[in-house]
Design an enzyme around this catalytic site. Structure first.
Site, PDB file in Angstrom:
ATOM      1  N   SER A 130       4.013   2.202   8.483  1.00 34.51           N
ATOM      2  CA  SER A 130       3.811   1.189   7.458  1.00 34.51           C
ATOM      3  C   SER A 130       5.106   0.978   6.690  1.00 34.51           C
ATOM      4  O   SER A 130       5.757   1.939   6.295  1.00 34.51           O
ATOM      5  CB  SER A 130       2.718   1.621   6.496  1.00 34.51           C
ATOM      6  OG  SER A 130       1.498   1.222   7.037  1.00 34.51           O
TER       7      SER A 130
ATOM      8  N   ASP B  24       1.291  -7.714   2.407  1.00 34.47           N
ATOM      9  CA  ASP B  24       1.363  -6.277   2.098  1.00 34.47           C
ATOM     10  C   ASP B  24       2.816  -5.811   1.889  1.00 34.47           C
ATOM     11  O   ASP B  24       3.367  -5.093   2.719  1.00 34.47           O
ATOM     12  CB  ASP B  24       0.690  -5.497   3.238  1.00 34.47           C
ATOM     13  CG  ASP B  24       0.351  -4.066   2.840  1.00 34.47           C
ATOM     14  OD1 ASP B  24       0.887  -3.585   1.824  1.00 34.47           O
ATOM     15  OD2 ASP B  24      -0.439  -3.421   3.555  1.00 34.47           O
TER      16      ASP B  24
ATOM     17  N   HIS C  51       0.819  -1.219   0.000  1.00 38.58           N
ATOM     18  CA  HIS C  51       0.000   0.000   0.000  1.00 38.58           C
ATOM     19  C   HIS C  51       0.852   1.269   0.000  1.00 38.58           C
ATOM     20  O   HIS C  51       0.359   2.342  -0.339  1.00 38.58           O
ATOM     21  CB  HIS C  51      -1.067  -0.010   1.112  1.00 38.58           C
ATOM     22  CG  HIS C  51      -0.592   0.310   2.498  1.00 38.58           C
ATOM     23  ND1 HIS C  51      -0.287  -0.648   3.437  1.00 38.58           N
ATOM     24  CD2 HIS C  51      -0.399   1.495   3.118  1.00 38.58           C
ATOM     25  CE1 HIS C  51       0.066  -0.064   4.567  1.00 38.58           C
ATOM     26  NE2 HIS C  51       0.005   1.237   4.400  1.00 38.58           N
TER      27      HIS C  51
HETATM   28  N1  ARG Z   1      -4.789   0.602   7.764  1.00 44.12           N
HETATM   29  C1  ARG Z   1      -3.494   0.627   7.126  1.00 44.12           C
HETATM   30  C2  ARG Z   1      -2.884   2.041   7.235  1.00 44.12           C
HETATM   31  O1  ARG Z   1      -3.432   2.881   7.892  1.00 44.12           O
HETATM   32  C3  ARG Z   1      -3.521   0.116   5.731  1.00 44.12           C
HETATM   33  C4  ARG Z   1      -4.260   0.966   4.749  1.00 44.12           C
HETATM   34  C5  ARG Z   1      -4.244   0.467   3.325  1.00 44.12           C
HETATM   35  N2  ARG Z   1      -5.295  -0.488   3.077  1.00 44.12           N
HETATM   36  C6  ARG Z   1      -6.606  -0.182   2.778  1.00 44.12           C
HETATM   37  N3  ARG Z   1      -7.461  -1.163   2.638  1.00 44.12           N
HETATM   38  N4  ARG Z   1      -7.049   1.016   2.592  1.00 44.12           N
HETATM   39  O2  ARG Z   1      -2.254   2.576   6.379  1.00 44.12           O
HETATM   40  N1  ASP Z   2      -1.394   1.365   8.055  1.00 45.98           N
HETATM   41  C1  ASP Z   2      -0.632   2.432   8.692  1.00 45.98           C
HETATM   42  C2  ASP Z   2       0.373   3.086   7.751  1.00 45.98           C
HETATM   43  O1  ASP Z   2       0.195   3.086   6.545  1.00 45.98           O
HETATM   44  C3  ASP Z   2      -0.001   1.947   9.936  1.00 45.98           C
HETATM   45  C4  ASP Z   2      -0.896   2.124  11.123  1.00 45.98           C
HETATM   46  O2  ASP Z   2      -1.639   3.131  11.166  1.00 45.98           O
HETATM   47  O3  ASP Z   2      -0.836   1.293  12.023  1.00 45.98           O
HETATM   48  O4  ASP Z   2       1.308   3.759   8.150  1.00 45.98           O
END
Ligand code: ARG
Ligand code: ASP
Length: 713
Positions: free
Chosen positions: A644, A219, A83
């Site tokens: 991330s 990921d 991502h």
């Molecule tokens: N929750 C994670 C972060 O805050 C992954 C986000 C990417 N994935 C998604 N389904 N939007 O970045």
């Molecule tokens: N998914 C988040 C990021 O892209 C990580 C988190 O918020 O735990 O940095």
């Protein structure tokens, strides 16, 4: 922190659970090093950060400003999340070679794909410059003037601190303005795409599984840094050579078990761990619910169209994912804050704080802090809420309004900076908005607009609503704007922006869509922003004093500075958790779990045929653990957005996982970290290597790495 101690008393947690915190890598010796060693770490603080010899920090650059990455080979190979590399993978994709769907693997270096504007930044050194930045500040009575002086000092120190010609200096504040640190950094600009799995692996579970454990997402994506002949940063050139890092992480094939030591090293973006109870209460009761309701309506509307029309699904996929990410996070955050009694814990801490102030005879300095907080948070409440409505509806979730707002800013540029600045910005807007209109669908946005504008008018604080919204017939207004405004079409947009500044502004102000945005934006800049800024400045000053007081009155507490996008260390253990009564989540998931979620043909839970074949044959090569293939694991590392792509390393600094998310019950960790339920989610390196080697047939990349067996020595 005191409330951590309170928690310990309340639940009698074992000592090993007393974790959390995002620590400055140059300041680990002492309390942190002792804790880390007690948790099982075999390295020293000096192995993690040193300016005299290569150390772990030399392997952990920031990825494009918002994510983290790590060096995993002597030839510049770089690992981050899928991502995090998503937009690069997307930008190289077309109908003929769709790398998002099929994945991409460079089978030799010549095939690696250059990326315009992608940068990777190493942190070279950490230097405390607090004294220089705060010089002459104390004597200034006005807060605004203080801030001005600080900015001047920052500019001066940034310009004069010694560095090499190819490096940069950056000053950041810590502990809410009580400490200032200068970072010397090196930014590489030739970073090429090496590999990415198909989205059905890299984004497996998509929005349904986002922020959720148990997880089965691979990921990750891979890049390579190129440097000039002297191993220094250089713009893209085919003569550049693979970068030789000062340090790269060996990769462990032995994986993890519950209770193993883990450390996550990366660039967490923003946390607010030291807010007073009044602020947390406002977030839970007012601000989060408002933002959630707006995004909920926008997402439901878009989803309705996306399910019926594949072209719309592609147009809105990326926008939808980014809006949904924080929508979902806020829901989890609010639930977690309530369930963990965060407000009550803060209130108890505040009582204790007040007593400590009195006991230490510091009433003059700190005695009024909490009543001042309460007063200012009460006063700012309607402004904060109005501001959130404006930001969410106008700038984030309604496309017509967000383009209109960019044009509003363009008009401001003319008023403040003149014709030349106006023209530069206008030309740039015409260029960048091409991409915007490519993915814009008038029918979708019209429906979103109608819904959001109604919520705005009915729910935002009445006293600050613009007249264009009070008593409006939303349906009529919507039809009028989307049939008359030129903002709904790129050709018409360009036509609006053709000509000199005067004629452009005349045309703009005649446009019904623009006029409507302007009414909202004018109202915001006149009636909301000034007062919000004024009170907020006071709150910032109070927060600084509150932090100073806590550092003084709780000298033995584990107080760490809030995240600020600088390099931090967080550590803990591989650990499952109990999300609710009678339920325990294990710390490790396996490929079996992905198969349990498998829905053939589904856009979130389909699984590539090749992966199913490997699963059926149990053909896991050297990556299996007792015949099963591990996919993800969780730990008690305290992480946030920006972490991330961060490496998770074992007790000796070998790479065991790649951080990419947090668990649902613990998403409140940005405001209140509860060691009982806050967990970070990592993809196991053995799954990453398995996908590269067995699934993609890119074994040459694994061969570049240094694989180790720390547990089988
Ligand atoms: N929750 C994670 C972060 O805050 C992954 C986000 C990417 N994935 C998604 N389904 N939007 O970045
Ligand atoms: N998914 C988040 C990021 O892209 C990580 C988190 O918020 O735990 O940095």
């Amino acid at each position: 922190m005191k409330f951590l101690k309170l928690l310990l008393l309340l639940f009698v947690l074992p000592l090993s659970a007393q974790q959390g915190g995002m620590w400055i890598p140059s300041l680990l010796s002492g309390m942190n090093e002792t804790e880390m060693k007690n948790l099982g770490m075999k390295m020293s603080a000096d192995d993690i950060y040193s300016v005299n010899h290569s150390s772990l920090k030399d392997a952990v650059p920031q990825f494009n400003g918002g994510c983290t990455s790590e060096m995993i080979s002597p030839k510049g190979l770089l690992l981050t999340n899928h991502h995090c590399g998503f937009s690069q993978i997307q930008s190289h994709s077309s109908v003929d070679h769709d790398y998002l769907t099929d994945g991409f693997w460079a089978m030799k270096m010549e095939d690696e794909l250059p990326n315009k504007d992608l940068v990777v930044t190493f942190m070279v050194s950490i230097n405390d410059v607090t004294a220089q930045i705060l010089e002459g500040v104390d004597a200034i009575p006005s807060e605004a003037e203080k801030q001005k002086k600080i900015q001047e000092n920052i500019t001066k120190v940034t310009a004069s601190f010694p560095k090499e010609a190819w490096q940069e200096n950056k000053v950041r504040t810590f502990f809410e303005g009580n400490q200032y640190i200068l970072f010397v950094t090196e930014t590489f600009k030739d970073v090429r795409l090496v590999g990415a799995p198909p989205s059905l692996i890299g984004k497996f579970g998509s929005d349904t599984d986002n922020w959720v454990w148990p997880r089965h997402t691979g990921d990750f994506s891979m890049f390579r840094i190129y440097a000039d002949k002297n191993n220094r940063p250089a713009a893209y050139s085919k003569d550049n050579v693979p970068y030789t890092p000062k340090h790269f992480l060996p990769v462990s094939l032995d994986g993890v078990q519950e209770d193993d030591f883990t450390m996550v090293f990366g660039y967490p973006g923003k946390t607010q761990e030291y807010l007073p109870s009044f602020a947390v209460d406002q977030i839970v009761k007012e601000l989060n619910p408002a933002k959630i309701e707006i995004r909920d309506a926008a997402l439901k509307t878009q989803d309705g169209f996306m399910r019926k029309d594949n072209a719309i699904k592609i147009q809105y996929a990326s926008k939808y994912a980014s809006v949904a990410n924080y929508w979902k996070k806020w829901i989890g955050e609010s639930q977690g804050l309530k369930k963990s009694n965060a407000v009550k814990i803060k209130q108890d801490f505040e009582k204790d704080f007040q007593q400590k102030v009195i006991a230490s005879g510091k009433q003059n300095e700190y005695g009024n802090l909490l009543t001042e907080f309460e007063k200012n948070y009460k006063e700012i409440a309607p402004y904060s809420l109005s501001r959130d409505y404006f930001m969410e509806v106008v700038t984030k979730n309604t496309e017509l309004l967000s383009v209109g707002y960019k044009l509003y800013q363009l008009e401001q540029v003319y008023a403040t900076k003149g014709e030349q600045a106006f023209n530069d910005r206008k030309d740039n807007l015409i260029k960048v908005q091409a991409d915007f209109y490519k993915d814009f669908n008038k029918n979708v946005d019209e429906k979103v607009f109608e819904k959001l504008i109604a919520i705005y008018a009915e729910k935002a604080p009445k006293q600050f609503l613009p007249t264009s919204l009070t008593n409006a017939d939303y349906k009529k207004l919507t039809t009028l704007l989307y049939s008359k405004s030129k903002l709904v079409d790129y050709a018409k947009f360009k036509e609006l922006l053709s000509g000199d500044a005067k004629s452009v502004l005349k045309k703009l102000n005649k446009d019904k869509g623009y006029a409507f945005v302007k009414s909202l934006a004018d109202n915001y800049t006149k009636n909301i922003a000034p007062k919000y800024d004024e009170i907020n400045l006071k709150i910032v000053a109070l927060q600084r004093t509150y932090m100073k007081a806590q550092l003084e009155l709780y000298p033995n507490s584990r107080i760490f500075p809030d995240a600020n996008s600088t390099l931090r260390v967080t550590y803990g253990k591989v650990k499952g958790y109990a999300p609710k009564d009678a339920t325990y989540y294990n710390a490790v998931t396996y490929l079996e779990g992905a198969m349990e979620k498998y829905i053939p043909g589904d856009y979130e839970f389909d699984i590539p045929k090749k992966l199913i074949e490997l699963y059926d044959a149990k053909d896991y090569g050297q990556y299996a653990d007792n015949g099963k293939l591990p996919v993800c694991f969780i730990g008690t590392n305290h992480t946030t957005g920006g972490n991330s792509g961060s490496p998770a390393v074992d007790a000796e600094g070998n790479l065991i996982g790649l951080n990419f998310d947090r668990v649902w019950e613990g998403t409140m960790s940005d405001i209140h970290y509860d060691p009982a339920i806050c967990r970070n989610v990592m993809v196991d390196m053995r799954y990453v290597l398995f996908i590269i080697d067995k699934f993609a047939g890119a074994k040459h990349l694994v061969d570049e790495m240094k694989l180790v067996h720390p547990k089988k020595k």
